[in-house]
Motif scaffolding. Structure first.
Motif, mmCIF file in Angstrom:
data_model
loop_
_atom_site.group_PDB
_atom_site.id
_atom_site.type_symbol
_atom_site.label_atom_id
_atom_site.label_comp_id
_atom_site.label_asym_id
_atom_site.label_seq_id
_atom_site.Cartn_x
_atom_site.Cartn_y
_atom_site.Cartn_z
ATOM 1 N N ARG A 1 0.832 -1.211 0.000
ATOM 2 C CA ARG A 1 0.000 0.000 0.000
ATOM 3 C C ARG A 1 0.861 1.254 0.000
ATOM 4 N NH1 ARG A 1 -4.646 0.072 4.352
ATOM 5 N NH2 ARG A 1 -4.937 2.060 3.254
ATOM 6 N N SER B 1 2.014 1.966 -3.357
ATOM 7 C CA SER B 1 0.911 2.090 -4.330
ATOM 8 C C SER B 1 0.902 0.927 -5.300
ATOM 9 C CB SER B 1 1.016 3.422 -5.106
ATOM 10 O OG SER B 1 0.924 4.520 -4.221
ATOM 11 N N ASP B 2 1.307 -0.229 -4.817
ATOM 12 C CA ASP B 2 1.276 -1.459 -5.619
ATOM 13 C C ASP B 2 -0.096 -2.126 -5.394
ATOM 14 O OD1 ASP B 2 1.673 -3.770 -6.988
ATOM 15 O OD2 ASP B 2 3.362 -4.485 -5.774
ATOM 16 N N GLU B 3 -1.071 -1.789 -6.229
ATOM 17 C CA GLU B 3 -2.440 -2.257 -6.008
ATOM 18 C C GLU B 3 -2.548 -3.770 -6.133
ATOM 19 O OE1 GLU B 3 -5.338 -0.260 -8.315
ATOM 20 O OE2 GLU B 3 -4.842 1.745 -7.560
ATOM 21 N N ALA C 1 -3.567 -6.354 -3.218
ATOM 22 C CA ALA C 1 -4.733 -7.225 -3.380
ATOM 23 C C ALA C 1 -4.373 -8.680 -3.136
ATOM 24 C CB ALA C 1 -5.321 -7.058 -4.777
ATOM 25 N N LEU D 1 -8.510 1.226 -4.370
ATOM 26 C CA LEU D 1 -8.025 0.511 -5.547
ATOM 27 C C LEU D 1 -8.754 0.998 -6.793
ATOM 28 C CD1 LEU D 1 -7.853 -3.163 -4.205
ATOM 29 C CD2 LEU D 1 -6.004 -1.496 -4.391
ATOM 30 N N ASP D 2 -7.997 1.280 -7.838
ATOM 31 C CA ASP D 2 -8.576 1.712 -9.108
ATOM 32 C C ASP D 2 -8.511 0.614 -10.172
ATOM 33 O OD1 ASP D 2 -9.179 4.238 -8.127
ATOM 34 O OD2 ASP D 2 -7.168 4.994 -8.578
ATOM 35 N N GLN D 3 -7.494 -0.249 -10.109
ATOM 36 C CA GLN D 3 -7.367 -1.308 -11.105
ATOM 37 C C GLN D 3 -8.463 -2.361 -10.895
ATOM 38 O OE1 GLN D 3 -3.487 -3.034 -11.295
ATOM 39 N NE2 GLN D 3 -2.418 -1.047 -11.254
ATOM 40 N N ALA E 1 -7.113 -5.793 -9.626
ATOM 41 C CA ALA E 1 -6.840 -5.837 -8.191
ATOM 42 C C ALA E 1 -8.145 -5.864 -7.394
ATOM 43 C CB ALA E 1 -5.978 -4.631 -7.792
ATOM 44 N N ARG E 2 -9.120 -5.090 -7.821
ATOM 45 C CA ARG E 2 -10.395 -5.079 -7.120
ATOM 46 C C ARG E 2 -11.051 -6.454 -7.147
ATOM 47 N NH1 ARG E 2 -13.233 -0.849 -5.755
ATOM 48 N NH2 ARG E 2 -15.181 -1.906 -6.335
#
Length: 846
Positions: free
Chosen positions: A139, A142-144, A148, A180-182, A185-186
């Motif tokens: 986190r 910023s490694d989504e 995850a 999370l934006d990806q 990952a979500r």
């Protein structure tokens, strides 16, 4: 939330507006997915049903709408995509990997690699600490995807999985998900959260999150990840939607969930094939798939060997224990099943898993596993309808072995009511419940109950709205006949074995369906008699029985003989027979045989030709011919002469008549209804009537009871007659209870007709306002003739006093008891009238 439709990119705004209007009529609000509303306005829509109009590619605003509605709103929502059809076969460009093997993604740094090694050495507590550190490190960087995968790995570790720990993990996952934006990952985080939610039986939250990812992937034109489909398949299994679970498992390519869906719906061939086709990608499922495959094939030796590997498998932990126990029971390995139950008794289980385990253990051992509360209530509370399918087969086979006794009881019953009672008694004896009842489909009546002492309680429960509590109805099963739901079987009390009780209820509903249909038809006929034979007033049992008998007799074409004393209403019964019969639209003809001489009877009944006798100036149609295809009512049939009896007998035998003066017979189809105030069979035995004619006339015999046998009907009759009489004479007076009581105490040799005449006399001679009291009734009853029909002898003084008393009472009644007005009418002073009233003991009005 789900994608409810697609529209081409060139669709007009008028079409979208029309769609929004249609959605508004259903209670939905149509919102443009690109509308960037303020926070307050957006939150206000969370508690409405929303349809998003999604145009073109996904944007941060549209994605925000989808995620917020899925995670923050408890309502059902839909998405309409206005864009060209995407390429569904195109995979996402992100390097999505299977959630069950996330090692390449988490091993991005030394912290993650250390967590992997600790897990491989089964040092789970240490692995949990290092995985949590890897999550925080990802986190910060910023490694989504790394975050995850670390969260997914963290939720897979079983250390500390208490209710508090699960709630903390869910909160941590929600916070991670918000940043999370990806989409790739979500999807991993949502799948891990869905696992946690299903552990706590929060299926609505799991369904909403999984559907949001489903919609996002389909709008982006990417394939839905297999782990999302797998979680959707498991949710469908918990909820008993086996076909949807199988479809989702096929889409994900996961043979394990497909085998479980087939196992749940008892499709053993599909379960065996799905388990056998599992590839190398399901190593954690391999042992459990082997268990299901061996159970479906009935191979006990193979199953025993597979269970050893299943003890340590990491497969679907929520289903593993129940699946193994169920498989052992299927092959008859009772001792191994008992060993398995003891070996896994101490494992911690979530709410849904605990309910499944208790259902299966009760099916296997006749009693539930350790736990409290009603299983049926827990199933409804948690929404795990799929659990009902588990463990039912053994009880079902035992119940069907006793169905032969049920069928014998039902078939040997004398009538439909007895059949239903015997069925309820069989079910109560089999299950040991407090009571068993069969109710109508609308819940308004209890048609059968055992024991009968519980009928009032059962009726009260039914009328209260089918309340089902732990101490109330344990089981309910619909009774169907011809594909239509006609009733319901209701078990009262706590069932010792709910699966067995459900099977017993199903057997009872199936066996008693024809008897219940017959009983409902009888009630319908009786109800038709109550409604259509409304002139036959009365609440007494004899009148209810008479109305039922009239309703049953009306549907046939046989002759009916109505017996009863004069004034009981025999003609009303005859008219009700005609009105309820299929001949109601045809001619109704009535004739009083006592009013016809022997010479006129033949001409009236059969008719005559012109010139047949002196005075026959033209051809005349007889009553029998005139009532063709209708009903002919012959009152006072006992007064027919022997000659007329003989001619009437031929008509009943041959169905044809011959007019006087003609030689050509004529066919007639007429239903004959006769009435007599003398017992016709007794008259025939005394030689005053033809016995063969009595047999023809009395195919159906109805007896109208005298009024003295139904005293409880007098208040109803009196009020009905009073309303009719009061309307005719325009009086506003009312009958008082003491007046009705006086009517009930009187003897009524003239029956209902006499009561009607007395009420009419009260309406005419009583006061026009105020109340009719017992003294008015006594005055009218005193004027009735005696039973001999001759008035008692009176002296001249008594007759003069009686006349004066009647004149004074009538004048007072006309003036509502005002003595001054009555005195002016009678031509005497007020003091003179008072002296006359005192001397004659006349009524002083109301």
């Amino acid at each position: 939330m789900r994608l409810i439709g697609r529209a081409p990119a060139d669709v007009g705004e008028d079409v979208i507006a029309e769609f929004g209007a249609a959605a508004a009529r259903l209670g939905y609000v149509t919102i443009d997915a690109q509308a960037n509303l303020p926070d307050d306005a957006r939150r206000a829509l969370w508690y409405r049903h929303v349809v998003l109009i999604h145009r073109g590619a996904s944007t941060p605003v549209s994605v925000r709408w989808i995620r917020e509605l899925a995670h923050a709103s408890p309502r059902a929502h839909g998405v309409v995509a206005v864009a060209p059809q995407p390429d569904r076969a195109r995979e996402t460009s992100s390097p999505l990997v299977h959630l069950l093997d996330p090692l390449p993604e988490i091993a991005r740094n030394g912290i993650g690699l250390r967590a992997i090694r600790l897990r491989q050495r089964r040092r789970r507590a240490a692995a949990r600490r290092w995985t949590s550190a890897a999550l925080e490190h990802a986190r910060r960087l910023s490694d989504e995807m790394g975050a995850a995968q670390a969260f997914a790995q963290l939720t897979a570790l079983p250390v500390g999985r208490t209710k508090t720990a699960v709630a903390a993990l869910i909160g941590r996952g929600r916070r991670l998900l918000s940043g999370l934006d990806q989409l790739s990952a979500r999807s991993h985080v949502v799948a891990a959260l869905a696992d946690l939610w299903m552990t706590e039986a929060e299926f609505e939250a799991a369904t909403a999150s999984l559907c949001a990812v489903d919609v996002e992937c389909r709008l982006a034109g990417t394939a839905v990840p297999s782990w999302i489909r797998a979680r959707q398949s498991e949710v469908a299994c918990w909820q008993g939607r086996w076909d949807e679970a199988d479809r989702r498992a096929r889409e994900s390519g996961h043979s394990g969930w497909r085998a479980l869906a087939a196992f749940g719906r008892q499709d053993w061939e599909t379960a065996r094939m799905a388990a056998a086709s599992a590839g190398e990608g399901h190593t954690d499922w391999s042992a459990l798939l082997e268990v299901m495959s061996a159970a479906a094939a009935g191979d006990r030796s193979r199953l025993t060997g597979a269970i050893t590997a299943a003890r340590n498998c990491d497969g679907p932990a929520r289903w593993r224990d129940a699946l193994v126990l169920e498989s052992l029971q299927m092959v008859g390995a009772d001792e191994e099943a008992a060993d398995w139950r003891r070996s896994v008794a101490g494992r911690g289980r979530g709410p849904a898993e605990d309910v499944l385990w208790r259902w299966v253990t009760r099916a296997a051992f006749g009693r539930p596993a350790e736990g409290s509360g009603s299983l049926d209530i827990d199933v409804r509370r948690l929404g795990v309808e799929g659990v009902r399918r588990w463990g039912v087969r053994r009880q079902t086979m035992q119940v069907w072995a006793g169905v032969l006794s049920l069928l014998q009881r039902v078939q040997e019953a004398d009538d439909s009511s007895s059949a239903l009672r015997e069925g309820c008694r069989w079910a109560r004896e089999y299950t040991g419940l407090e009571g068993v009842a069969i109710v109508s489909h609308d819940g308004t009546a209890v048609l059968a109950c055992d024991p009968e002492e519980l009928r009032p309680a059962a009726s009260a429960a039914v009328c209260a709205g089918h309340k089902r509590q732990a101490s109330g109805a344990a089981v309910r099963e619909a009774v169907r006949y011809g594909g239509v739901r006609i009733g319901e079987v209701v078990f009262q009390g706590e069932a010792r074995n709910e699966a067995e009780a459900h099977a017993v209820a199903m057997a009872l509903a199936t066996a008693c369906a024809p008897a219940l249909r017959a009983r409902l038809d009888e009630r319908q006929v009786s109800g038709a008699g109550e409604s259509l034979a409304g002139e036959l007033l009365g609440v007494s049992p004899v009148m209810r029985a008479l109305r039922d008998a009239v309703a049953r007799a009306a549907g046939s074409t046989f002759s009916v003989l109505i017996e009863g004393e004069s004034g009981t209403g025999k003609e009303l019964v005859a008219r009700a027979l005609h009105r309820l019969s299929p001949r109601r639209d045809r001619r109704w003809t009535a004739v009083n045989c006592a009013a016809l001489t022997d010479e006129l009877v033949e001409a009236e009944l059969f008719g005559h030709a012109r010139g047949a006798f002196t005075g026959a100036m033209g051809t005349r149609v007889g009553l029998l011919e005139d009532a063709h295809e209708g009903t002919l009512f012959l009152d006072e049939i006992a007064e027919l002469s022997p000659r007329a009896q003989a001619k009437l007998l031929r008509v009943l035998q041959e169905g044809e008549i011959r007019r006087i003066g003609e030689n050509v017979p004529r066919r007639v189809d007429v239903r004959l209804v006769t009435a007599t105030n003398r017992p016709l069979a007794q008259v025939a035995r005394q030689g005053g009537y033809r016995e063969d004619l009595v047999f023809r006339l009395a195919v159906i015999r109805l007896r109208v009871p005298p009024l003295r046998d139904r005293i409880e009907d007098i208040p109803l009759l009196a009020q009905a007659f009073w309303r009719a009489a009061a309307a005719r004479v325009a009086t506003r007076a009312a009958l008082t209870p003491d007046a009705v009581a006086a009517l009930c105490r009187a003897s009524w040799p003239g029956n209902v007709r006499e009561l009607q005449n007395v009420i009419a006399s009260l309406a005419v001679g009583g006061p026009t306002r105020g109340r009719i009291r017992a003294r008015h009734v006594a005055a009218v009853l005193a004027e009735r003739p005696t039973g001999s029909g001759v008035a008692p002898p009176l002296s001249l003084a008594a007759a003069r006093a009686l006349c004066d008393r009647r004149v004074i009472a009538a004048s007072l009644a006309r003036h509502a008891g005002q003595q001054a007005a009555a005195a002016r009418e009678l031509g005497v002073s007020r003091q003179g009238l008072a002296k006359l009233m005192a001397r004659l003991h006349a009524s002083q009005g109301p």
